[in-house]
Motif scaffolding. Structure first.
Motif, PDB file in Angstrom:
ATOM      1  N   TYR A 130       0.798  -1.231   0.000  1.00 21.12           N
ATOM      2  CA  TYR A 130       0.000   0.000   0.000  1.00 21.12           C
ATOM      3  C   TYR A 130       0.828   1.278   0.000  1.00 21.12           C
ATOM      4  O   TYR A 130       0.436   2.283   0.579  1.00 21.12           O
ATOM      5  N   TYR A 131       1.966   1.277  -0.654  1.00 19.07           N
ATOM      6  CA  TYR A 131       2.721   2.514  -0.837  1.00 19.07           C
ATOM      7  C   TYR A 131       2.061   3.351  -1.924  1.00 19.07           C
ATOM      8  O   TYR A 131       1.717   2.854  -2.996  1.00 19.07           O
ATOM      9  N   VAL A 132       1.880   4.649  -1.656  1.00 18.97           N
ATOM     10  CA  VAL A 132       1.235   5.568  -2.590  1.00 18.97           C
ATOM     11  C   VAL A 132       2.171   6.745  -2.844  1.00 18.97           C
ATOM     12  O   VAL A 132       2.631   7.390  -1.898  1.00 18.97           O
ATOM     13  N   LEU A 175      11.303  11.999   3.587  1.00 19.59           N
ATOM     14  CA  LEU A 175      10.928  10.743   4.215  1.00 19.59           C
ATOM     15  C   LEU A 175       9.426  10.560   4.100  1.00 19.59           C
ATOM     16  O   LEU A 175       8.645  11.347   4.629  1.00 19.59           O
ATOM     17  N   ASP A 176       9.007   9.509   3.360  1.00 17.47           N
ATOM     18  CA  ASP A 176       7.597   9.132   3.259  1.00 17.47           C
ATOM     19  C   ASP A 176       7.212   8.332   4.494  1.00 17.47           C
ATOM     20  O   ASP A 176       8.012   7.546   5.018  1.00 17.47           O
ATOM     21  N   PHE A 177       5.960   8.481   4.924  1.00 19.84           N
ATOM     22  CA  PHE A 177       5.521   7.956   6.221  1.00 19.84           C
ATOM     23  C   PHE A 177       4.056   7.572   6.078  1.00 19.84           C
ATOM     24  O   PHE A 177       3.229   8.412   5.724  1.00 19.84           O
ATOM     25  N   TRP A 178       3.705   6.306   6.338  1.00 18.78           N
ATOM     26  CA  TRP A 178       2.299   5.907   6.231  1.00 18.78           C
ATOM     27  C   TRP A 178       2.007   4.692   7.114  1.00 18.78           C
ATOM     28  O   TRP A 178       2.877   3.877   7.395  1.00 18.78           O
ATOM     29  N   ASN A 192      20.238   4.290  -4.328  1.00 22.73           N
ATOM     30  CA  ASN A 192      19.221   4.861  -5.203  1.00 22.73           C
ATOM     31  C   ASN A 192      18.534   3.724  -5.943  1.00 22.73           C
ATOM     32  O   ASN A 192      19.122   3.113  -6.829  1.00 22.73           O
ATOM     33  N   THR A 193      17.290   3.421  -5.573  1.00 20.24           N
ATOM     34  CA  THR A 193      16.565   2.298  -6.149  1.00 20.24           C
ATOM     35  C   THR A 193      15.202   2.757  -6.641  1.00 20.24           C
ATOM     36  O   THR A 193      14.490   3.467  -5.926  1.00 20.24           O
ATOM     37  N   GLU A 194      14.831   2.355  -7.832  1.00 19.69           N
ATOM     38  CA  GLU A 194      13.504   2.706  -8.347  1.00 19.69           C
ATOM     39  C   GLU A 194      12.446   1.873  -7.635  1.00 19.69           C
ATOM     40  O   GLU A 194      12.631   0.670  -7.416  1.00 19.69           O
ATOM     41  N   VAL A 195      11.351   2.494  -7.265  1.00 21.23           N
ATOM     42  CA  VAL A 195      10.269   1.798  -6.593  1.00 21.23           C
ATOM     43  C   VAL A 195       8.981   2.005  -7.377  1.00 21.23           C
ATOM     44  O   VAL A 195       8.823   2.983  -8.110  1.00 21.23           O
ATOM     45  N   SER A 196       8.063   1.066  -7.200  1.00 22.15           N
ATOM     46  CA  SER A 196       6.786   1.145  -7.905  1.00 22.15           C
ATOM     47  C   SER A 196       5.666   1.026  -6.884  1.00 22.15           C
ATOM     48  O   SER A 196       5.589   0.046  -6.143  1.00 22.15           O
ATOM     49  N   PRO A 197       4.781   2.009  -6.808  1.00 26.54           N
ATOM     50  CA  PRO A 197       3.752   2.039  -5.768  1.00 26.54           C
ATOM     51  C   PRO A 197       2.525   1.214  -6.120  1.00 26.54           C
ATOM     52  O   PRO A 197       2.366   0.742  -7.260  1.00 26.54           O
TER      53      PRO A 197
END
Length: 370
Positions: free
Chosen positions: A134-136, A174-177, A338-343
């Motif tokens: 559930y990363y957005v 910093l993303d936080f959820w 540095n890594t690409e991420v996909s939400p």
């Protein structure tokens, strides 16, 4: 006199052995990735122990103590609470997690702030583990992420330290959820995440946000204590964005990379079982009908406890949890990663758009087809 552990750390992706915690997210695969990371990581990339003397010598620890004391006093004044009341809150790791890294202090009303609010951090976030369910992307830059969510107030002080240099990591986002008091995430519509027929949740943003670290590598979030959902110990997700890939969109208070997000590290923040049990007695947590997974039942959390102490240190602001909790954590990262991420979802100006290629865990894939 009560028992309090001063170790404050953030472990990476402590996922339960129950593979169905979130549909579309393979927690067994994430568990395997975490185990592999711990095995191959260099010693300096597994903790901040080697940085303790350096941080003390440059005065950072003294600054940390002063900031935490001032924050607690300000929060107590804001809430009309006694600013000099005792910090009588315990940290008590479950026996299964109580390993050699565990340190403890006897704390009473006269305990010195330098003792209580010290870091003693032994944490590490890894560069190569999936960002969790559930990363957005596209969430707002903001300190207060509560919106309309009911729950026990939680205020977190988070500091990022580069394990290569033992210096704070400034100017990174910093993303936080995390889920709400009854175990539901905003921004995602899926089976196993609350009412899956409620399509409006795709556009919801509560309990999500991000901030940029200051010159001391610090951010502070205002939120509520997370609830629980089946198959996972109580936790908060964090994801740090690669500094050289991230800029701020000043027109809408978000960051760049909606469809091309890059991360330096991902991980999770955990809490003592005693604290979780106390909060779970408070409404609306007490109305949560999902099964509670304890820290001792979370297989990866137990595994991490052999290397780190993946818990936040904390104090109550008042006499009990309902008055609010202040917690603090230090996170060790390799700032060059540095890594690409996909939400799972892209939060666009027109609302949430599901990433059809990612699954709810945010796996391989790209932006939705136009």
């Amino acid at each position: 006199m009560v028992h309090l552990t001063s170790t404050l750390v953030a472990g990476l992706a402590g996922l339960a052995s129950v593979a169905s915690a979130h549909p579309g997210h393979d927690v067994k695969a994430e568990a395997a990735e975490r185990a592999a990371f711990l095995k191959r990581a260099a010693p300096h990339a597994r903790s901040l122990n080697q940085c303790a003397d350096v941080l003390r010598a440059r005065g950072l620890e003294k600054q940390n103590v002063a900031r935490r004391v001032q924050t607690v006093e300000a929060l107590r004044r804001r809430k009309g609470l006694e600013t000099r009341s005792a910090f009588l809150k315990a940290r008590d790791l479950d026996t299964v997690l109580d390993t050699d890294h565990h340190s403890s202090l006897d704390v009473d009303q006269s305990t010195d702030a330098n003792t209580l609010f010290a870091s003693n951090a032994t944490c590490i976030l890894g560069p190569d583990v999936t960002q969790g369910p559930y990363y957005v992307t596209g969430e707002l830059i903001r300190r207060n992420i509560v919106e309309d969510q009911a729950g026990v107030p939680l205020y977190l002080d988070i500091q990022m330290i580069d394990t290569n240099t033992c210096e704070p990591v400034p100017q990174i986002y910093l993303d936080f959820w995390h889920c709400n008091a009854t175990g539901v995430y905003s921004g995602v519509v899926a089976n196993g995440n609350g009412d899956s027929s409620d399509e409006t949740n795709l556009d919801a943003t509560w309990l999500r946000g991000l901030q940029k670290t200051d010159s001391d590598g610090v951010v502070q979030f205002e939120t509520i204590f997370p609830g629980h959902y089946t198959g996972r110990a109580t936790h908060i997700h964090v994801l740090s964005h690669a500094a050289n890939e991230t800029t701020e969109n000043t027109n809408n208070n978000t960051i760049s990379g909606l469809y091309t997000a890059h991360s330096s590290h991902v991980g999770q923040i955990f809490f003592d079982q005693d604290l979780i049990s106390t909060v779970e007695e408070v409404s609306p947590y007490s109305t949560n009908t999902q099964s509670l997974t304890t820290n001792a039942e979370d297989g990866i959390l137990a595994e991490e406890a052999d290397t780190i102490d993946p818990m936040a240190a904390y104090v109550f602001l008042g006499e009990d949890a309902s008055d609010g909790i202040f917690g603090w954590i230090s996170m060790g990262i390799d700032a060059t990663e540095n890594t690409e991420v996909s939400p799972a979802v892209y939060m666009t100006e027109d609302g949430g758009v599901e990433n059809e290629n990612a699954g709810m865990g945010g796996g391989p894939g790209g932006p939705p087809s136009k």
